[in-house]
Design an enzyme around this catalytic site. Structure first.
Site, PDB file in Angstrom:
ATOM      1  N   ARG A   1       0.839  -0.956   0.091  1.00  0.00           N
ATOM      2  CA  ARG A   1      -0.479   0.061  -0.126  1.00  0.00           C
ATOM      3  C   ARG A   1       0.767   1.186   0.020  1.00  0.00           C
ATOM      4  O   ARG A   1       2.004   1.079   0.418  1.00  0.00           O
ATOM      5  CB  ARG A   1      -1.134   0.126   1.777  1.00  0.00           C
ATOM      6  CG  ARG A   1      -2.223  -0.795   1.722  1.00  0.00           C
ATOM      7  CD  ARG A   1      -2.545  -0.720   2.405  1.00  0.00           C
ATOM      8  NE  ARG A   1      -4.134  -1.982   2.328  1.00  0.00           N
ATOM      9  CZ  ARG A   1      -3.517  -3.474   2.391  1.00  0.00           C
ATOM     10  NH1 ARG A   1      -2.406  -3.535   2.508  1.00  0.00           N
ATOM     11  NH2 ARG A   1      -5.172  -4.041   1.866  1.00  0.00           N
TER      12      ARG A   1
ATOM     13  N   ASP B   1      -1.326 -10.080   8.377  1.00  0.00           N
ATOM     14  CA  ASP B   1      -1.517  -9.439   7.486  1.00  0.00           C
ATOM     15  C   ASP B   1      -0.576  -7.846   7.910  1.00  0.00           C
ATOM     16  O   ASP B   1      -0.916  -7.229   7.143  1.00  0.00           O
ATOM     17  CB  ASP B   1      -2.341  -8.669   6.501  1.00  0.00           C
ATOM     18  CG  ASP B   1      -2.696  -7.910   5.709  1.00  0.00           C
ATOM     19  OD1 ASP B   1      -1.594  -8.312   4.943  1.00  0.00           O
ATOM     20  OD2 ASP B   1      -3.820  -7.742   5.164  1.00  0.00           O
TER      21      ASP B   1
ATOM     22  N   HIS C   1       3.201 -12.601  -5.680  1.00  0.00           N
ATOM     23  CA  HIS C   1       1.963 -13.191  -5.284  1.00  0.00           C
ATOM     24  C   HIS C   1       1.401 -14.499  -5.026  1.00  0.00           C
ATOM     25  O   HIS C   1       0.351 -14.426  -5.209  1.00  0.00           O
ATOM     26  CB  HIS C   1       0.771 -11.836  -5.468  1.00  0.00           C
ATOM     27  CG  HIS C   1      -0.269 -11.300  -4.078  1.00  0.00           C
ATOM     28  ND1 HIS C   1      -1.232 -11.928  -3.472  1.00  0.00           N
ATOM     29  CD2 HIS C   1      -0.312 -10.879  -3.765  1.00  0.00           C
ATOM     30  CE1 HIS C   1      -1.155 -11.701  -2.595  1.00  0.00           C
ATOM     31  NE2 HIS C   1      -1.297 -10.747  -2.481  1.00  0.00           N
TER      32      HIS C   1
ATOM     33  N   HIS D   1      -1.088  -2.876  -4.773  1.00  0.00           N
ATOM     34  CA  HIS D   1      -0.436  -3.462  -5.922  1.00  0.00           C
ATOM     35  C   HIS D   1      -0.159  -2.649  -6.815  1.00  0.00           C
ATOM     36  O   HIS D   1      -0.990  -3.904  -7.715  1.00  0.00           O
ATOM     37  CB  HIS D   1      -1.092  -5.063  -5.765  1.00  0.00           C
ATOM     38  CG  HIS D   1      -1.239  -5.555  -4.045  1.00  0.00           C
ATOM     39  ND1 HIS D   1       0.306  -5.636  -3.678  1.00  0.00           N
ATOM     40  CD2 HIS D   1      -1.947  -6.547  -3.793  1.00  0.00           C
ATOM     41  CE1 HIS D   1      -0.357  -6.085  -2.687  1.00  0.00           C
ATOM     42  NE2 HIS D   1      -1.187  -6.460  -2.730  1.00  0.00           N
TER      43      HIS D   1
ATOM     44  N   GLU E   1       4.866 -12.626   0.822  1.00  0.00           N
ATOM     45  CA  GLU E   1       5.891 -11.892   0.008  1.00  0.00           C
ATOM     46  C   GLU E   1       6.769 -10.364  -0.100  1.00  0.00           C
ATOM     47  O   GLU E   1       7.330  -9.573   1.049  1.00  0.00           O
ATOM     48  CB  GLU E   1       4.755 -10.287  -0.440  1.00  0.00           C
ATOM     49  CG  GLU E   1       3.405 -11.302  -0.884  1.00  0.00           C
ATOM     50  CD  GLU E   1       2.066 -10.214  -0.650  1.00  0.00           C
ATOM     51  OE1 GLU E   1       1.973  -9.168  -0.871  1.00  0.00           O
ATOM     52  OE2 GLU E   1       1.507 -10.637   0.249  1.00  0.00           O
TER      53      GLU E   1
HETATM   54  C1  BGC Z   1      -2.257  -7.593   1.275  1.00  0.00           C
HETATM   55  C2  BGC Z   1      -3.495  -8.053   1.599  1.00  0.00           C
HETATM   56  C3  BGC Z   1      -4.265  -7.718   0.664  1.00  0.00           C
HETATM   57  C4  BGC Z   1      -4.389  -8.901  -0.310  1.00  0.00           C
HETATM   58  C5  BGC Z   1      -5.039  -8.618  -1.380  1.00  0.00           C
HETATM   59  C6  BGC Z   1      -1.866  -8.687   0.166  1.00  0.00           C
HETATM   60  O1  BGC Z   1       0.025  -8.804   0.029  1.00  0.00           O
HETATM   61  O2  BGC Z   1      -1.010  -7.690   2.158  1.00  0.00           O
HETATM   62  O3  BGC Z   1      -3.584  -6.608   2.655  1.00  0.00           O
HETATM   63  O4  BGC Z   1      -6.181  -7.306   0.873  1.00  0.00           O
HETATM   64  O5  BGC Z   1      -2.723  -8.313  -0.558  1.00  0.00           O
HETATM   65  O6  BGC Z   1      -4.850 -10.285  -2.262  1.00  0.00           O
END
Ligand code: BGC
Length: 396
Positions: A125, A293, A221, A150, A361
């Site tokens: 983010r 997260d 991802h 992302h 990640e």
């Molecule tokens: C984030 C999550 C997000 C997800 C979406 C992750 O990398 O940390 O907050 O909801 O990606 O797929």
């Protein structure tokens, strides 16, 4: 000579030309006719023809890497997605251990869950979808509660990549992200290479250059479930992370700037424990993240012989499968699949449970463009962005 002596050979050659044109069309990659579609099905149940298509006028296909130990990794050039990954358990039985959709269609909706994709230009983010560079404000696409996540509305996961080179154990993708794509300055030339080694490592190497000062933070991802995708949740997986702190977040999952020590908190995975043991703890950060997260700040002194940080290790007791993560990046986002509600149906008609996967990640820290105390993600013209991550698989 009579006129029919001219006409007959002329008609014949025209017919030959027309027939050969038809043959050329038949062999075109995107022709969906019975004769040309590759019907072959992979170990994982994925079929080539379900990934042969054209997106934004560009050809999309499936590319499969294999090694001698039975590891099979299938990629598509749509978002560089790792579609399936067959890995042996302790008895040599292979299972597909990454979540995903059975056909290309699922990946085209929304962000396709970011399943298995490359993430860019910025993994994670950026607060309020904006940053300042040299006194100028850049406004990015806002796609996550007023923030940028992302890479925006159409990030690197939703574009077609050129396959620059491919072999049995290697694939290299490239693309130029144009100046101001999703709000980012600079034409960014990106090259990403995936190599499957005989040591059961999937090695990812990212490379980028720019013609204007910009920010870059690339990652992958993949959602792992070491029991097999769709085999329940991952809370029984044993997790170990070489990280003494996390970047604490607010309710929008934006870092506050604080590097929060993990000692005596559920976030302390320095000694291996199950994910469930962590979730059983109580902590404001667990509530804010709806589970795990968070970006873990990797200890800089625990390295392999190549100088990569030994970031994390995940062990699944039933299958014996082990995933080790090594990286040149300073952080790793541990995302425990908290946003899955148990309704999504993926490959082989399997349902993906709440917390049915773990993403690791590797990355620079979230919101670095707005945090002076975080390592910088600025890339200047003349500099090279280089980043390496290894996902190494074994069984015990
Ligand atoms: C984030 C999550 C997000 C997800 C979406 C992750 O990398 O940390 O907050 O909801 O990606 O797929």
């Amino acid at each position: 000579m009579k006129i029919r002596d001219f006409i007959f050979p002329a008609v014949l050659s025209l017919l030959v030309v027309l027939t050969s044109c038809k043959e050329t069309n038949k062999t075109s990659k995107n022709d969906k006719s019975e004769t040309t579609m590759k019907k072959e099905t992979l170990q994982s149940g994925i079929t080539y023809s379900d990934f042969e298509d054209s997106v934004d006028g560009q050809a999309v296909a499936l590319y499969v890497l294999q090694n001698k130990n039975g590891v099979e990794a299938a990629f598509t050039n749509y978002g560089q997605r790792l579609i399936s990954l067959m890995v042996p358990d302790r008895n040599g039985k292979t299972d597909d251990i990454v979540l995903g959709y059975p056909t290309l269609e699922g990946y085209k909706v929304g962000h396709g869950g970011y399943f298995g994709s490359v993430i860019g230009r910025y993994g994670n983010r950026i607060a309020n979808g904006a940053f300042d560079l040299d006194g100028k404000t850049f406004n990015l696409a806002k796609n996550n509660n007023g923030n940028h996540l992302h890479g925006g509305i159409k990030g690197f996961e939703s574009v077609v990549w050129e396959v620059d080179s491919v072999s049995q154990n290697f694939i290299r993708f490239k693309r130029t992200s144009p100046d101001m794509e999703e709000g980012y300055p600079g034409n960014l030339d990106v090259v990403v290479t995936y190599t499957l080694t005989e040591e059961n490592e999937l090695r990812i190497e990212y490379f980028a250059t720019t013609d204007k000062k910009t920010h870059v933070n690339l990652t992958n991802h993949s959602y792992f479930n070491l029991k097999g995708a769709g085999e329940g949740n991952v809370n029984d997986h044993i997790l170990q992370i070489n990280a003494s702190s996390i970047t604490a977040v607010d309710k929008g999952l934006i870092p506050t700037g604080e590097l929060m020590p993990v000692l005596n908190t559920p976030f302390d995975f320095n000694t291996a424990k199950t994910i469930q043991a962590g979730l059983d703890g109580e902590h404001e950060q667990l509530t804010l993240g709806n589970g795990f997260d968070h970006n873990f700040v990797l200890d800089q002194n625990i390295k392999n012989e190549e100088g990569l940080l030994i970031a994390a290790k995940v062990t699944e007791p039933k299958s014996g499968r082990v995933l080790e993560v090594l990286t040149s990046e300073p952080g790793v986002q541990i995302y425990g699949g908290n946003f899955f509600d148990g309704k999504l149906i993926g490959k082989n008609n399997k349902t993906y449970a709440h917390r049915g996967s773990i993403c690791l990640e590797t990355q620079h820290f979230p919101d670095s463009p707005n945090k002076d105390n975080f390592p910088s993600t600025v890339l200047e013209p003349g500099q090279e962005y280089k980043s390496t991550t290894i996902y190494k698989f074994s069984a015990q």
